[in-house]
Design a protein around this motif. Sequence first.
Motif, short mmCIF file in Angstrom:
data_model
loop_
_atom_site.label_atom_id
_atom_site.label_comp_id
_atom_site.label_asym_id
_atom_site.label_seq_id
_atom_site.Cartn_x
_atom_site.Cartn_y
_atom_site.Cartn_z
N LYS A 41 0.85 -1.19 0.00
CA LYS A 41 0.00 0.00 0.00
C LYS A 41 0.89 1.24 0.00
O LYS A 41 2.05 1.18 0.41
N TYR A 57 0.18 -6.94 -6.00
CA TYR A 57 -0.89 -6.15 -6.62
C TYR A 57 -0.56 -5.90 -8.08
O TYR A 57 0.54 -5.43 -8.41
N ALA A 67 -9.15 -4.19 -6.40
CA ALA A 67 -9.00 -3.84 -4.98
C ALA A 67 -7.69 -4.38 -4.43
O ALA A 67 -7.14 -5.37 -4.92
N TRP A 68 -7.20 -3.71 -3.39
CA TRP A 68 -5.98 -4.15 -2.71
C TRP A 68 -6.31 -5.24 -1.70
O TRP A 68 -7.32 -5.16 -0.99
N THR A 69 -5.45 -6.27 -1.62
CA THR A 69 -5.62 -7.35 -0.66
C THR A 69 -4.35 -7.50 0.16
O THR A 69 -3.25 -7.61 -0.40
N GLN A 80 -0.76 -9.77 -0.42
CA GLN A 80 -0.67 -10.28 -1.79
C GLN A 80 -0.06 -9.24 -2.73
O GLN A 80 -0.17 -8.03 -2.49
N THR A 125 -9.24 3.25 0.75
CA THR A 125 -9.36 2.21 -0.28
C THR A 125 -9.18 2.76 -1.69
O THR A 125 -9.21 1.99 -2.65
#
Length: 240
Positions: free
Chosen positions: A50, A100, A93-95, A98, A73
């Motif tokens: 992120k 990206y 979407a960001w997880t 994991q 988000t």
Amino acid sequence: MKKSIYFMALIAVLCTLSCKKKSQEKEPAYTCSTCMTTPEALAANDATNKGIYKGVVIGSTGTIKFNIANTGTTITAILVLDGVTANLTSTVAWTAGQAYTSAFTGKLGTADVSITFSVDATGTTPVISTSSIPGHPNTSFNLIKETSTNLIECFEGTYSTTKPETGTFNIVLSRTLRKFKGSSRTTGSTTSNPISGTIDSNNNLVEDGNIICLLSGDELNGSFTDNDGKKVTVKGKRTF
């Protein structure tokens, strides 16, 4: 009559001295008034993928910033190419934990733009895997992740040589990490040459032991001799 002549001569001397003084005055140093002076990235995102990624673009010239859920988000990107801005969005979407990968799409003027951004789970290897920017083929990108203690700065510039040859010289750097990377591209060419190195204690940009230019405030200036014995002069300014 003599008094008039003396008076006119005095005025001429004073004007000459005044003009000489003005010509010797240095122009004020360039400052990027729109550039950030502190990192946008949040500390909570430093060890994840992120956050904020900044970079330079060659294929014309410009900058790019990716915001991967830095403050919530929202996932967006801003591309500036030849002074024209494209606001790009992602549908992926960001997880947590994991890697990206996503295409970022939008318009540059009236042209549809698509840039695919990928980064590993820790945020250490951001890359652009593909890009489609009409009118700007063979575009190259150099990205660095910003952290809460590491402001990333983008510089756009040019180079010229005694070959003779001219081209674009764009780099992204961190004064905190004392590192830089970027690309150069000869005018009229469709391929870029990678640049990377360190920033020494005197703020010189050094690649393979050779000083390329001096980082002074928001400016880059310098010259060096390349492997062919040609003098290369570099000039650049921070734009992001």
